[in-house]
Every structure is written in C-alpha cells, then in structure tokens.
Write a protein that holds these residues in place. Structure first.
Motif, mmCIF file in Angstrom:
data_model
loop_
_atom_site.group_PDB
_atom_site.id
_atom_site.type_symbol
_atom_site.label_atom_id
_atom_site.label_comp_id
_atom_site.label_asym_id
_atom_site.label_seq_id
_atom_site.Cartn_x
_atom_site.Cartn_y
_atom_site.Cartn_z
ATOM 1 N N SER A 137 49.779 -0.120 -21.005
ATOM 2 C CA SER A 137 49.484 1.130 -21.732
ATOM 3 C C SER A 137 50.614 1.975 -21.476
ATOM 4 C CB SER A 137 48.072 1.399 -21.058
ATOM 5 O OG SER A 137 48.311 1.916 -19.922
ATOM 6 N N GLY A 138 50.545 3.135 -22.052
ATOM 7 C CA GLY A 138 51.490 4.273 -21.807
ATOM 8 C C GLY A 138 51.405 4.523 -20.368
ATOM 9 N N MET A 139 50.075 4.835 -19.795
ATOM 10 C CA MET A 139 49.852 5.152 -18.430
ATOM 11 C C MET A 139 50.610 4.114 -17.407
ATOM 12 S SD MET A 139 48.943 7.930 -18.989
ATOM 13 C CE MET A 139 49.193 8.380 -17.160
ATOM 14 N N ILE A 172 54.179 4.848 -17.043
ATOM 15 C CA ILE A 172 54.637 5.776 -16.290
ATOM 16 C C ILE A 172 54.337 5.468 -14.655
ATOM 17 C CG2 ILE A 172 54.099 8.186 -15.532
ATOM 18 C CD1 ILE A 172 53.114 8.573 -18.501
ATOM 19 N N PHE A 223 50.885 15.385 -21.057
ATOM 20 C CA PHE A 223 49.535 14.568 -21.352
ATOM 21 C C PHE A 223 48.583 14.513 -20.380
ATOM 22 C CE2 PHE A 223 47.479 10.228 -21.765
ATOM 23 C CZ PHE A 223 46.814 10.540 -22.829
ATOM 24 N N THR A 279 48.586 11.939 -17.432
ATOM 25 C CA THR A 279 49.880 11.913 -16.700
ATOM 26 C C THR A 279 49.867 13.271 -15.593
ATOM 27 O OG1 THR A 279 51.127 11.211 -18.654
ATOM 28 C CG2 THR A 279 52.538 12.058 -17.055
ATOM 29 N N ASP A 335 59.292 11.236 -21.791
ATOM 30 C CA ASP A 335 58.021 10.482 -22.617
ATOM 31 C C ASP A 335 58.252 10.661 -24.000
ATOM 32 O OD1 ASP A 335 55.551 9.915 -24.094
ATOM 33 O OD2 ASP A 335 54.327 10.434 -22.220
ATOM 34 N N CYS A 384 56.859 9.722 -26.743
ATOM 35 C CA CYS A 384 55.829 9.360 -27.518
ATOM 36 C C CYS A 384 55.669 10.253 -28.864
ATOM 37 C CB CYS A 384 54.493 9.511 -26.626
ATOM 38 S SG CYS A 384 52.782 9.063 -27.503
ATOM 39 N N PHE A 385 55.623 11.319 -28.798
ATOM 40 C CA PHE A 385 55.451 12.426 -29.872
ATOM 41 C C PHE A 385 56.497 11.908 -30.983
ATOM 42 C CE2 PHE A 385 52.415 15.788 -28.869
ATOM 43 C CZ PHE A 385 51.429 14.831 -28.233
ATOM 44 N N SER A 394 54.097 5.366 -24.904
ATOM 45 C CA SER A 394 52.766 5.040 -25.208
ATOM 46 C C SER A 394 52.898 4.331 -26.582
ATOM 47 C CB SER A 394 51.468 6.385 -24.943
ATOM 48 O OG SER A 394 50.512 5.529 -25.802
ATOM 49 N N LYS A 427 50.552 4.710 -29.754
ATOM 50 C CA LYS A 427 50.633 5.611 -30.718
ATOM 51 C C LYS A 427 51.451 5.261 -31.956
ATOM 52 C CE LYS A 427 48.206 7.929 -27.753
ATOM 53 N NZ LYS A 427 48.602 8.767 -26.454
ATOM 54 N N LEU A 468 46.679 -1.003 -27.441
ATOM 55 C CA LEU A 468 47.150 -0.414 -26.293
ATOM 56 C C LEU A 468 48.254 -1.000 -25.861
ATOM 57 C CD1 LEU A 468 44.189 0.535 -23.605
ATOM 58 C CD2 LEU A 468 45.369 2.120 -25.206
ATOM 59 N N GLY A 469 49.320 -0.142 -25.645
ATOM 60 C CA GLY A 469 50.591 -0.641 -25.176
ATOM 61 C C GLY A 469 51.593 0.356 -24.578
ATOM 62 N N LEU A 478 46.060 10.132 -31.559
ATOM 63 C CA LEU A 478 47.225 10.566 -32.319
ATOM 64 C C LEU A 478 48.202 9.405 -32.735
ATOM 65 C CD1 LEU A 478 50.325 11.125 -30.740
ATOM 66 C CD2 LEU A 478 48.521 12.619 -29.772
HETATM 67 C C1 PLP Z 1 48.693 8.730 -25.209
HETATM 68 C C2 PLP Z 1 49.832 9.309 -24.527
HETATM 69 C C3 PLP Z 1 49.993 8.622 -23.123
HETATM 70 C C4 PLP Z 1 49.371 7.602 -22.336
HETATM 71 O O1 PLP Z 1 49.258 6.222 -23.184
HETATM 72 P P1 PLP Z 1 48.276 5.301 -23.256
HETATM 73 O O2 PLP Z 1 48.897 4.169 -24.114
HETATM 74 O O3 PLP Z 1 46.938 6.017 -23.742
HETATM 75 O O4 PLP Z 1 48.068 5.040 -21.813
HETATM 76 C C5 PLP Z 1 51.176 9.099 -22.633
HETATM 77 N N1 PLP Z 1 51.966 10.199 -22.755
HETATM 78 C C6 PLP Z 1 51.502 10.727 -24.201
HETATM 79 C C7 PLP Z 1 52.529 11.847 -24.686
HETATM 80 C C8 PLP Z 1 50.454 10.063 -24.742
HETATM 81 O O5 PLP Z 1 50.221 10.712 -26.134
#
Ligand code: PLP
Length: 394
Positions: free
Chosen positions: A89-91, A94, A115, A118, A187, A189-190, A209, A212, A221-222, A340
């Motif tokens: 997952s994203g977490m 990190i 987030f 985080t 990060d 992700c956005f 993450s 997303k 999840l990843g 998102l």
């Molecule tokens: C969702 C998100 C995460 C965590 O990711 P998961 O896959 O839900 O563990 C971390 N940083 C940002 C900016 C996110 O939007």
C-alpha cells in the motif's frame, strides 16, 4: 530469448506500454501474471547461490516475483529512476522507506497538510521508536531549513497538498535538503509521473500510493518507493525481511493501469480545470482552490513544476457546513467517499471526515473551513459533473 524493450525506447508513452515485459517463458504478448509464492532451483548449489545473493533470480515472493518486477521496472522508467520497490500500500511504502533509511534518534522535517495516515505514522508511531518529526508550512521554503537539526535525515513533502492544493517548491526544498546532507522524499500521489517527476526536480525519493491514479480504476491497494539503486537496495533489505510486499495480482493490475496513466491524468486534469473555472463563476461558491487557476497563489510554480494542474478541485461554499452537506446530499452521480484517483468522481467534506479528528481551531488555522468541499475529478463528462454539483449548490 528475453527481449527487454526498455533500452530501445525513451518516451513516456512508450515506456508506459513497453517497459518490464519479460517474454522468457511463452513469448506472451500481454504481460503475464505469475501467481506463485516460491520458485524452484536446479540444484542445491543454485539454491545456496540464490539465497546468498551470489546469483540473481527469484527465490520467494516476499522478496520478488516476476509480475512485481515488471511493475517496478515500468514505474521506475516513468519516474526517470534507477529503481523501484513495490509495496502492499502507499502507507507501507512510507513505512518501508523510513524503517530502511532512518534509525532511532533521527529526525524528519515534513510539510503540514500531509495525508492523514502519514501524519499519524510520523506523529504517533515513528515517535514511539525515537524518530521525531517537525511539521512546517508546505509553501514556506525557509521554514524547512530552520527546522533542520544535526540529526535530521529526511525531508518529506506532498505536493499539491490535500485538500487545499498548496504546492511545495520541490527544486527549492531539494536545494535546502542537499545543502544539509538530508534526503528529500516527495509523495507524488496527486500528480503521478504523468504530471510531475520529482527526481528530475532534485528529489531523492518518490513515494506512491498506487491505489490512486496508478491503478486509476479503484480496484487494488498498492504502493511504491522510487529512487537510486543504492537507496532502493536498502529499502529492499527491509522489505524482504519485514514483508510489506505487493501481491503479484495487484502488481499486474497496476502494471496495466500504468499503460493508460497519461491519457487518464490529462483527461481528468482538463475536466478539473474546466470545472474549477466554472465553479469560480458560481454565486454559491466563495473560493476555489486549484493550481491551474490564475487566482491560485502558486499558479506560476504550478506551471513550472507540473505539466498540468491535476484532478483535485476544492472549493468553499457559502453557508458553511449546512450548505456543504446539502450540496453533497443533493448529488445523484458523484460518489460520496474520501477516496481519489479513480475514473469515478468523488466528493468529500474534509472538516467532518478526513480532517474530523483535528480540533475546530486547528482546522480553521489550516484553512479547512466548514464550507470546504473536495472533488476528485474522474472521467465523466464535464456537463454531468456540473449538473450534479448544481443540484444542491443554488
Ligand atoms: C492514499 C494516500 C496515501 C496512502 O496510500 P494507501 O495506498 O491508502 O496506503 C499516501 N499519500 C497520499 C497523498 C494518499 O492520497
């Protein structure tokens, strides 16, 4: 014969389609999925060599799996990186990065407005193990430098921030980090690498993450840590031992998601831009937060740092929480959820959900008002999105 495609192509679109294919088994055209937890050896001697790392190759899927490797190679190529380590997952990405690269007594400087999980991980969990974090305002470059101590090892930022789309000047903060011998992790992700490539702006590590935009269709999840081979070797040592590994099935979904990443990000950004402009003209809207608008205080930075402004649009409605909830409850299409990065647009009221655990005073100080709404724009038509938001807006 293994035909590695990557060395012969270099454009983002081609890399997204052609990197990481290993046709060593059946000459399959589409990427195969290898659902196997372990791998067999030709001999006792080969088993020993694989375990010791003397010989390269697969051992056990907690370490690596061919489908996960393919996804790692593709994402590394898109970020312009030497290496990538995929995580569950994203977490987990990190966590793996911090556990691999920091130790007790080390210090982190992080941007405010991270987030939620985080923030919890840094503020409440790493702190239990003697790794402290100082949070600084995201856009305040000198504040990062002031917060650095002799034991600081890492600056961690997210840009644009959630939900107010504040930007961190990646090149400027990378300069601060490197003058003090500190690593910068972003990060991404956005934006995803389709809109922003932090390593090219001087960052050392990119976090994803993959849940997303990389999957992009809300299925799995990843996560991923991306950067130099030397740093990723350290992250890998943690991952193979501690086990927050990505499953091959999820890796396959993400691998295929990457093929359409740029097209989706562009389409979603263009719709978000048009929606933000439209919202700015609505009498029931007080203020719109979107880096693509000239009214955004960091619009120039956004143009420098990102290819497009992204798919997250936030706005204050007149009438506070009551009006915001009325608007949400009047929608008939947009999904009411905090997620998102999906093809399906979502709407959320940060003050009562993602930021609900923060005190009302602290929320107000952050700029998260009672009337704030965040829309993560998907792939539906602009007209249907406008119609859905109009139902409860007026
Ligand atoms: C969702 C998100 C995460 C965590 O990711 P998961 O896959 O839900 O563990 C971390 N940083 C940002 C900016 C996110 O939007």
């Amino acid at each position: 014969m293994v035909k590695k495609q990557a060395p012969f192509v270099q454009d983002f679109d081609t890399l997204a389609i052609r990197t990481g294919i290993d046709r060593s088994h059946f000459n399959e055209h589409s990427e195969a999925m290898f659902l196997t937890s372990s791998f067999v050896f030709d001999s006792a001697a080969q088993a020993a060599a694989r375990f010791s790392g003397e010989e390269e190759g697969y051992v056990y899927a907690r370490f690596t799996n061919p489908t996960v490797t393919a996804m790692q190679e593709r994402l590394a190529a898109l970020e312009g990186a030497e290496a990538c380590i995929a995580t569950a997952s994203g977490m987990a990405a990190i966590m793996a990065m911090v556990m691999a690269l920091l130790k007790q007594g080390d210090h982190i400087v992080a941007s405010q407005g991270l987030f939620g999980s985080t923030q919890q991980l840094f503020g409440n969990i790493f702190s239990k193990f003697g790794i402290e974090t100082t949070f600084v305002p995201a856009a305040d470059v000198p504040a990062y430098e002031k917060a650095i101590r002799p034991e600081t090892r890492l600056i961690f930022v997210e840009t644009p921030s959630n939900p107010l789309t504040e930007l961190v000047d990646i090149a400027a903060v990378a300069d601060v980090a490197h003058r003090h011998g500190v690593l910068l992790a972003v990060d991404n992700c956005f934006c995803s690498p389709a809109l922003q490539q932090p390593l090219k702006l001087g960052a050392d590590i990119v976090i994803h993450s993959a849940t997303k935009y990389l999957d992009g269709q809300g299925r799995v999840l990843g996560g991923a840590v991306v950067g130099s081979k030397a740093l990723m070797d350290e992250v890998f040592k943690f991952l193979r031992t501690a086990g927050p590994t990505l499953s091959p099935f999820n890796a396959w979904i993400i691998l295929k998601g990457l093929e359409t990443l740029r097209l989706r990000m562009e389409a979603q950004s263009h719709t978000a831009m048009a929606l933000a402009q439209w919202l700015e003209g609505q009498p029931w809207v007080d203020r719109v937060y979107y880096p693509g608008l000239p009214s955004h205080p960091q619009h120039e930075l956004a143009k420098r740092q990102q290819r497009l402004a992204g798919a997250i649009v936030s706005f204050d409605v007149k009438g506070g929480r009551e009006a915001a909830w009325r608007l949400i409850d009047s929608t008939r299409m947009i999904s009411i959820t905090a997620n998102l990065g999906d093809t399906k647009s979502t709407i959320t009221h940060p003050a009562s959900t993602t930021h609900g655990r923060i005190s009302a005073e602290a929320r107000a100080a952050m700029g998260v008002s009672e009337g704030l709404l965040r829309v993560a724009v998907g792939l539906e038509s602009l007209q249907d999105l406008q119609a859905d938001l109009s139902r409860g807006g007026a």
